[in-house]
Design a protein around this motif. Structure first.
Motif, mmCIF file in Angstrom:
data_model
loop_
_atom_site.group_PDB
_atom_site.id
_atom_site.type_symbol
_atom_site.label_atom_id
_atom_site.label_comp_id
_atom_site.label_asym_id
_atom_site.label_seq_id
_atom_site.Cartn_x
_atom_site.Cartn_y
_atom_site.Cartn_z
ATOM 1 N N ALA A 500 0.812 -1.220 0.000
ATOM 2 C CA ALA A 500 0.000 0.000 0.000
ATOM 3 C C ALA A 500 0.843 1.267 0.000
ATOM 4 O O ALA A 500 0.354 2.338 -0.383
ATOM 5 N N THR A 501 2.103 1.179 0.431
ATOM 6 C CA THR A 501 2.959 2.374 0.464
ATOM 7 C C THR A 501 3.658 2.616 -0.859
ATOM 8 O O THR A 501 4.346 3.625 -1.028
ATOM 9 N N HIS A 502 3.504 1.703 -1.798
ATOM 10 C CA HIS A 502 4.285 1.733 -3.029
ATOM 11 C C HIS A 502 3.785 2.830 -3.966
ATOM 12 O O HIS A 502 2.679 2.743 -4.499
ATOM 13 N N ASP A 503 4.609 3.872 -4.160
ATOM 14 C CA ASP A 503 4.220 4.989 -5.011
ATOM 15 C C ASP A 503 5.493 5.701 -5.458
ATOM 16 O O ASP A 503 6.245 6.235 -4.631
ATOM 17 N N TRP A 504 5.765 5.695 -6.746
ATOM 18 C CA TRP A 504 7.015 6.256 -7.247
ATOM 19 C C TRP A 504 7.162 7.734 -6.899
ATOM 20 O O TRP A 504 8.226 8.184 -6.470
ATOM 21 N N ASP A 505 6.097 8.519 -7.057
ATOM 22 C CA ASP A 505 6.211 9.953 -6.815
ATOM 23 C C ASP A 505 6.545 10.264 -5.360
ATOM 24 O O ASP A 505 7.301 11.202 -5.077
ATOM 25 N N ALA A 506 5.983 9.492 -4.435
ATOM 26 C CA ALA A 506 6.321 9.694 -3.028
ATOM 27 C C ALA A 506 7.715 9.134 -2.733
ATOM 28 O O ALA A 506 8.494 9.735 -1.983
ATOM 29 N N TYR A 507 8.020 7.985 -3.321
ATOM 30 C CA TYR A 507 9.311 7.340 -3.060
ATOM 31 C C TYR A 507 10.484 8.207 -3.518
ATOM 32 O O TYR A 507 11.485 8.341 -2.809
ATOM 33 N N LYS A 508 10.378 8.826 -4.694
ATOM 34 C CA LYS A 508 11.530 9.565 -5.208
ATOM 35 C C LYS A 508 11.888 10.754 -4.314
ATOM 36 O O LYS A 508 13.059 11.153 -4.246
ATOM 37 N N VAL A 509 10.899 11.291 -3.581
ATOM 38 C CA VAL A 509 11.184 12.377 -2.637
ATOM 39 C C VAL A 509 11.936 11.837 -1.427
ATOM 40 O O VAL A 509 12.916 12.427 -0.957
ATOM 41 N N ARG A 510 11.475 10.677 -0.929
ATOM 42 C CA ARG A 510 12.201 10.061 0.197
ATOM 43 C C ARG A 510 13.589 9.613 -0.226
ATOM 44 O O ARG A 510 14.553 9.720 0.532
ATOM 45 N N LEU A 511 13.710 9.111 -1.452
ATOM 46 C CA LEU A 511 15.008 8.683 -1.963
ATOM 47 C C LEU A 511 15.960 9.865 -2.083
ATOM 48 O O LEU A 511 17.147 9.765 -1.731
ATOM 49 N N GLN A 514 18.016 10.752 0.794
ATOM 50 C CA GLN A 514 19.141 9.882 1.133
ATOM 51 C C GLN A 514 20.454 10.394 0.548
ATOM 52 O O GLN A 514 21.535 10.012 1.003
ATOM 53 N N GLY A 515 20.379 11.245 -0.476
ATOM 54 C CA GLY A 515 21.593 11.713 -1.127
ATOM 55 C C GLY A 515 22.603 12.344 -0.178
ATOM 56 O O GLY A 515 23.786 11.953 -0.157
ATOM 57 N N PRO A 516 22.205 13.325 0.637
ATOM 58 C CA PRO A 516 23.167 13.906 1.583
ATOM 59 C C PRO A 516 23.725 12.880 2.576
ATOM 60 O O PRO A 516 24.874 13.002 3.016
ATOM 61 N N ARG A 517 22.925 11.873 2.927
ATOM 62 C CA ARG A 517 23.420 10.834 3.834
ATOM 63 C C ARG A 517 24.523 10.016 3.152
ATOM 64 O O ARG A 517 25.542 9.707 3.752
ATOM 65 N N TRP A 518 24.306 9.676 1.877
ATOM 66 C CA TRP A 518 25.347 8.940 1.155
ATOM 67 C C TRP A 518 26.595 9.794 0.983
ATOM 68 O O TRP A 518 27.722 9.293 1.078
ATOM 69 N N ASP A 519 26.395 11.091 0.753
ATOM 70 C CA ASP A 519 27.555 11.986 0.681
ATOM 71 C C ASP A 519 28.336 11.955 1.996
ATOM 72 O O ASP A 519 29.573 11.875 1.997
ATOM 73 N N ALA A 520 27.622 12.016 3.114
ATOM 74 C CA ALA A 520 28.274 12.010 4.425
ATOM 75 C C ALA A 520 28.998 10.701 4.682
ATOM 76 O O ALA A 520 30.042 10.673 5.352
ATOM 77 N N LEU A 521 28.454 9.596 4.163
ATOM 78 C CA LEU A 521 29.057 8.275 4.350
ATOM 79 C C LEU A 521 30.171 7.993 3.348
ATOM 80 O O LEU A 521 30.830 6.961 3.431
ATOM 81 N N GLY A 522 30.363 8.882 2.388
ATOM 82 C CA GLY A 522 31.390 8.660 1.375
ATOM 83 C C GLY A 522 30.991 7.663 0.315
ATOM 84 O O GLY A 522 31.844 7.036 -0.318
ATOM 85 N N ILE A 523 29.668 7.504 0.088
ATOM 86 C CA ILE A 523 29.165 6.597 -0.943
ATOM 87 C C ILE A 523 28.982 7.393 -2.234
ATOM 88 O O ILE A 523 28.187 8.324 -2.299
ATOM 89 N N GLY A 524 29.725 7.013 -3.259
ATOM 90 C CA GLY A 524 29.604 7.679 -4.544
ATOM 91 C C GLY A 524 28.493 7.052 -5.362
ATOM 92 O O GLY A 524 28.645 5.950 -5.877
ATOM 93 N N TYR A 525 27.374 7.725 -5.510
ATOM 94 C CA TYR A 525 26.183 7.157 -6.118
ATOM 95 C C TYR A 525 25.861 7.852 -7.435
ATOM 96 O O TYR A 525 26.375 8.935 -7.742
ATOM 97 N N TYR A 526 24.996 7.236 -8.218
ATOM 98 C CA TYR A 526 24.540 7.789 -9.489
ATOM 99 C C TYR A 526 23.404 8.779 -9.217
ATOM 100 O O TYR A 526 22.355 8.413 -8.702
ATOM 101 N N ARG A 527 23.621 10.023 -9.601
ATOM 102 C CA ARG A 527 22.621 11.069 -9.364
ATOM 103 C C ARG A 527 21.626 11.082 -10.530
ATOM 104 O O ARG A 527 21.682 11.918 -11.424
ATOM 105 N N SER A 528 20.715 10.119 -10.471
ATOM 106 C CA SER A 528 19.730 9.951 -11.532
ATOM 107 C C SER A 528 18.910 11.225 -11.731
ATOM 108 O O SER A 528 18.425 11.820 -10.757
ATOM 109 N N PRO A 529 18.706 11.645 -12.978
ATOM 110 C CA PRO A 529 17.856 12.820 -13.222
ATOM 111 C C PRO A 529 16.383 12.554 -12.924
ATOM 112 O O PRO A 529 15.583 13.494 -12.911
ATOM 113 N N GLN A 530 16.021 11.306 -12.659
ATOM 114 C CA GLN A 530 14.635 10.998 -12.291
ATOM 115 C C GLN A 530 14.331 11.349 -10.838
ATOM 116 O O GLN A 530 13.169 11.308 -10.429
ATOM 117 N N VAL A 531 15.354 11.681 -10.059
ATOM 118 C CA VAL A 531 15.210 11.904 -8.622
ATOM 119 C C VAL A 531 15.536 13.362 -8.303
ATOM 120 O O VAL A 531 16.553 13.885 -8.756
#
Length: 536
Positions: A500-511, A514-531
């Motif tokens: 019931a929680t599955h919704d791309w538009d809501a998920y991409k905001v929560r996702l 996470q970007g600043p958290r990955w930056d803080a952890l030193g995780i180099g991630y793909y900055r998808s233009p969909q997010v």
């Protein structure tokens, strides 16, 4: 004789008052009022975490972690260990002592109690006086701790003191997983990864409540686990990798350390020995495993389907028995993966014969069989799990074969390659990865329902999901992280969160959060233009 005048106390007090008035006037006449202190930034909304919690009830008063905050735990070794883990996460960035104690009031409390939590669920309650995480089992407390981390500012993940403030939104989260099996696979055969690299990945998986680490320990390009009764498997079969290079293997002590570390993060290691195909490293190590008795050379390419154990020779089953026996003895988890995919050099009759003889060996040593979904072309053992890696356009006959096995009681782990394979390129320009299953962008990897994915397979047969990462092009931790993030977070949500929680538009905001958290952890991630990532 000169006399010194003495000021009386009353005159002294009067002079002091006049001086204070004068001083005050000097600072107030003609000057602006002192600025008010800046208000605290709002804490992250209670539900802005990944995976999405089952239930969120926002409150009004946040909790502030301060220098006086303690971490209160039940007086048990396991809960104390989780409290120490949390303290280790928070101390470097906050600079606070955060003592772990079984006494006191307020602060952050971790407690075990009976309730509707299941084996991995938890309740998190936050308010002005503190944060309490309650669970029926330690795994639930650990998962609640991961939620608490995400409710704190991303800077809490840094390893140096940050300014704060450290606010946790008020309210209550009630949470438990949709599926019991929430996995990620790391192929250490095509390219070898050290214990430290695997443990780094374990920490990243744990942040998103993944609870299975599937290690692909053998393939054509390398054998990665020491087997005492067949020592050349590791020393010779493990001596190379894709495109050459020195390869490597885990000693039994190394493997036990990975298992121990994974268990400390509530992940179960699922080891895989792929057979009867994908076995060139073993065939090169021992000539007798070949039907013609001639060992092929070591292989460093990426083709598949050309190798096979000799199904008709008794030594093959002595080999399987020894490998399974030794691996089972150092694997406390319930499952052992026997591969079974892309056995193109094995006839169908031989494949069925092989699986009929090998599955009872796994059971003999107390483990449950997991195999790639081609196992359903034979007769899966009772309790076996089939891992489906087909595509949307896989043949209807192959899908029907898997669905029929599911109808007959075989459980399913869903890893559709064009949704869940983390080694697929995001776009045609992605510098790493492959594209044989198509391009898999972040939305595509998230936007499907495991419970309704495979036609004819009952939803009750689905045990969970797994995100494999094959390593033909992956050589470093940076490569792992770039291909896994952000898609791994979506895979974790598919496994944990209610449909019931599955919704791309809501998920991409929560996702995006996470970007600043990955930056803080030193995780180099793909900055998808969909997010909608926040600006750096």
């Amino acid at each position: 004789m000169r006399r010194h005048h003495r000021t009386t106390p009353r005159i002294s007090r009067l002079l002091g008052s006049l001086l204070l008035v004068a001083a005050a006037g000097a600072f107030t006449v003609g000057s602006a009022p002192a600025p008010a202190p800046a208000p605290d930034p709002a804490p992250a909304p209670l539900g802005r975490v990944v995976p999405a919690p089952a239930s969120v009830e926002p409150g009004t008063s946040p909790y502030r972690v301060t220098g006086g905050t303690g971490i209160r735990v039940d007086d048990s070794r396991e809960v104390r260990r989780i409290g120490a883990y949390l303290a280790d996460v928070l101390r470097p960035s906050t600079g606070y002592p955060l003592p772990v104690t079984s006494h006191g009031q307020g602060g952050i409390r971790l407690r075990l109690a009976k309730g509707p939590f299941g084996a991995e669920g938890y309740r998190l309650e936050s308010g002005r006086k503190g944060v309490t995480i309650t669970a029926a089992e330690p795994a639930g407390l650990f998962h609640g701790v991961q939620t608490l981390r995400q409710l704190l500012p991303a800077a809490v993940e840094k390893d140096s003191v940050q300014p704060g403030p450290w606010l946790v939104a008020g309210g209550t989260i009630e949470d438990s997983p949709r599926y019991a099996y929430r996995g990620a696979m790391l192929d250490v055969s095509r390219h070898f990864f050290t214990v430290a690299q695997v443990e780094r990945y374990i920490d990243e998986l744990a942040l998103y409540k993944v609870n299975k680490l599937h290690l692909h320990l053998s393939d054509d390009q390398g054998w990665r686990i020491a087997i005492d009764s067949w020592p050349r498997l590791a020393t010779y079969g493990g001596s190379t990798q894709v495109d050459g290079g020195k390869g490597g293997y885990y000693t039994k002590a190394d493997y036990k350390e990975i298992v121990r570390y994974a268990a400390s993060r509530y992940l179960e290691v699922v080891p895989e020995i792929d057979m009867p195909g994908h076995t060139n490293a073993a065939l090169a190590s021992y000539a007798g495993l070949n039907c013609d008795g001639v060992a092929p050379p070591l292989y460093t390419g990426t083709d598949v389907g050309f190798s096979s154990l000799c199904v008709g020779k008794d030594i093959t089953y002595d080999f399987v028995d020894d490998v399974v026996r030794e691996l089972a003895a150092i694997t406390p988890g319930r499952s052992l993966h026997i591969g079974g995919d892309e056995a193109h050099s094995t006839s169908h009759a031989d494949y069925v014969k092989f699986m009929d003889r090998v599955q009872p060996i796994v059971a003999k040593y107390g483990k449950t069989v997991i195999g790639w979904h081609q196992l359903t072309g034979a007769t899966p053992a009772q309790g076996a799990l089939a891992q489906y890696w087909g595509l949307d356009d896989t043949s209807e006959a192959e899908k029907a074969q898997v669905a029929k096995a599911a109808q007959n009681g075989t459980g399913l782990i869903l890893s559709p390659a064009d949704r869940m394979y983390l080694d697929m390129k995001y776009t045609a320009d992605t510098p790493l990865g492959q594209d044989w299953a198509g391009l898999v962008d972040v939305k595509r990897s998230y936007d499907w329902d495991p419970g309704a994915y495979l036609p004819g397979a009952p939803a009750s047969a689905v045990r969970g999901v797994e995100a494999p990462l094959w390593t033909e092009t992956i050589q470093s931790s940076a490569d792992i992280e770039y291909m896994a993030f952000p898609r791994l977070a979506g895979a974790a949500e598919l496994g944990w969160s209610p449909a019931a929680t599955h919704d791309w538009d809501a998920y991409k905001v929560r996702l995006a959060a996470q970007g600043p958290r990955w930056d803080a952890l030193g995780i180099g991630y793909y900055r998808s233009p969909q997010v909608p990532w926040p600006a750096r």
